[in-house]
Design a protein around this motif. Structure first.
Motif, PDB file in Angstrom:
ATOM      1  N   PRO A 165      -6.099   7.370 -14.519  1.00 10.77           N
ATOM      2  CA  PRO A 165      -5.605   6.098 -13.998  1.00 10.77           C
ATOM      3  C   PRO A 165      -5.698   6.085 -12.470  1.00 10.77           C
ATOM      4  O   PRO A 165      -5.901   7.126 -11.840  1.00 10.77           O
ATOM      5  CB  PRO A 165      -4.150   6.069 -14.455  1.00 10.77           C
ATOM      6  CG  PRO A 165      -3.782   7.493 -14.628  1.00 10.77           C
ATOM      7  CD  PRO A 165      -5.039   8.216 -15.027  1.00 10.77           C
ATOM      8  N   VAL A 166      -5.544   4.900 -11.902  1.00 15.03           N
ATOM      9  CA  VAL A 166      -5.560   4.725 -10.448  1.00 15.03           C
ATOM     10  C   VAL A 166      -4.319   3.936 -10.058  1.00 15.03           C
ATOM     11  O   VAL A 166      -3.936   2.992 -10.742  1.00 15.03           O
ATOM     12  CB  VAL A 166      -6.837   3.967 -10.010  1.00 15.03           C
ATOM     13  CG1 VAL A 166      -6.705   3.387  -8.624  1.00 15.03           C
ATOM     14  CG2 VAL A 166      -8.042   4.863 -10.084  1.00 15.03           C
ATOM     15  N   ARG A 167      -3.700   4.354  -8.961  1.00 19.77           N
ATOM     16  CA  ARG A 167      -2.528   3.641  -8.451  1.00 19.77           C
ATOM     17  C   ARG A 167      -2.949   2.864  -7.216  1.00 19.77           C
ATOM     18  O   ARG A 167      -3.481   3.446  -6.262  1.00 19.77           O
ATOM     19  CB  ARG A 167      -1.436   4.631  -8.099  1.00 19.77           C
ATOM     20  CG  ARG A 167      -0.155   3.994  -7.688  1.00 19.77           C
ATOM     21  CD  ARG A 167       0.873   5.051  -7.426  1.00 19.77           C
ATOM     22  NE  ARG A 167       2.192   4.462  -7.450  1.00 19.77           N
ATOM     23  CZ  ARG A 167       3.292   5.141  -7.607  1.00 19.77           C
ATOM     24  NH1 ARG A 167       3.233   6.451  -7.775  1.00 19.77           N
ATOM     25  NH2 ARG A 167       4.448   4.543  -7.599  1.00 19.77           N
ATOM     26  N   VAL A 168      -2.761   1.536  -7.216  1.00 16.41           N
ATOM     27  CA  VAL A 168      -3.123   0.681  -6.092  1.00 16.41           C
ATOM     28  C   VAL A 168      -1.946  -0.227  -5.736  1.00 16.41           C
ATOM     29  O   VAL A 168      -1.006  -0.370  -6.519  1.00 16.41           O
ATOM     30  CB  VAL A 168      -4.375  -0.183  -6.400  1.00 16.41           C
ATOM     31  CG1 VAL A 168      -5.594   0.686  -6.661  1.00 16.41           C
ATOM     32  CG2 VAL A 168      -4.134  -1.116  -7.560  1.00 16.41           C
ATOM     33  N   GLU A 169      -2.026  -0.829  -4.547  1.00 12.85           N
ATOM     34  CA  GLU A 169      -1.016  -1.781  -4.104  1.00 12.85           C
ATOM     35  C   GLU A 169      -1.656  -3.130  -3.873  1.00 12.85           C
ATOM     36  O   GLU A 169      -2.746  -3.221  -3.311  1.00 12.85           O
ATOM     37  CB  GLU A 169      -0.387  -1.335  -2.784  1.00 12.85           C
ATOM     38  CG  GLU A 169       0.509  -0.146  -2.892  1.00 12.85           C
ATOM     39  CD  GLU A 169       1.157   0.200  -1.553  1.00 12.85           C
ATOM     40  OE1 GLU A 169       1.189  -0.659  -0.646  1.00 12.85           O
ATOM     41  OE2 GLU A 169       1.624   1.331  -1.428  1.00 12.85           O
ATOM     42  N   ALA A 170      -0.964  -4.170  -4.299  1.00 11.81           N
ATOM     43  CA  ALA A 170      -1.386  -5.540  -4.016  1.00 11.81           C
ATOM     44  C   ALA A 170      -0.300  -6.186  -3.172  1.00 11.81           C
ATOM     45  O   ALA A 170       0.885  -5.886  -3.334  1.00 11.81           O
ATOM     46  CB  ALA A 170      -1.581  -6.311  -5.320  1.00 11.81           C
ATOM     47  N   HIS A 171      -0.709  -7.059  -2.268  1.00  9.81           N
ATOM     48  CA  HIS A 171       0.239  -7.719  -1.380  1.00  9.81           C
ATOM     49  C   HIS A 171      -0.016  -9.217  -1.360  1.00  9.81           C
ATOM     50  O   HIS A 171      -1.085  -9.683  -1.731  1.00  9.81           O
ATOM     51  CB  HIS A 171       0.114  -7.156   0.044  1.00  9.81           C
ATOM     52  CG  HIS A 171       0.517  -5.733   0.140  1.00  9.81           C
ATOM     53  ND1 HIS A 171       1.799  -5.338   0.396  1.00  9.81           N
ATOM     54  CD2 HIS A 171      -0.196  -4.597  -0.022  1.00  9.81           C
ATOM     55  CE1 HIS A 171       1.862  -4.026   0.403  1.00  9.81           C
ATOM     56  NE2 HIS A 171       0.665  -3.546   0.146  1.00  9.81           N
TER      57      HIS A 171
END
Length: 135
Positions: A38-44
């Motif tokens: 899996p990949v952990r990303v941030e959205a703003h």
């Protein structure tokens, strides 16, 4: 232009904060390939708000394995929902800049309600390519 990385999958978990600027902490996973990490990303901004709102629905769009584009800081830039023809996307969701409160959508403005979405029209695809080149 910043190099973007692509992950093909769906949201497997999400945390959301609306203090000041909207922010979503996402873990993307591929339920069709358990060996793929899996990949952990941030959205703003508007993109985080869109993801939070669609995750509260049962719209088919949230279950479609999409392409998630993010930079080396793991900040999400856009989501491309594939179409049934596999050539052009059915929908692209992005924003003009990192913290923008304005969402930019190419393709249908409403959530996709089918698991085999039609591709964008030529006009929508052309507008998407023009936007992509200029941003």
């Amino acid at each position: 232009m910043e190099r973007l990385f692509k992950y093909h999958g769906t949201v497997s978990s999400m945390g959301f904060s609306s203090k000041g600027c909207c922010a979503a902490d996402l873990i993307l996973g591929d339920i069709t390939d358990w060996d793929k990490p899996p990949v952990r990303v941030e959205a703003h901004g508007a993109l985080a708000k869109y993801i939070n709102e669609i995750e509260m629905t049962d719209a088919e769009e949230r279950y479609i394995q999409s392409d998630w584009y993010y930079d080396s800081n793991l900040f999400l830039y856009r989501i491309e929902v594939p179409s049934s023809d596999g050539h052009s996307p059915a929908k692209v969701i992005t924003q003009a800049d990192f913290l923008s409160s304005a969402l930019v959508i190419f393709g249908p403005k409403d959530y996709i309600e089918t698991d085999s979405p039609e591709p964008m029209t030529r006009e929508q695809y052309s507008a998407w390519i023009d936007w992509k080149v200029n941003h």
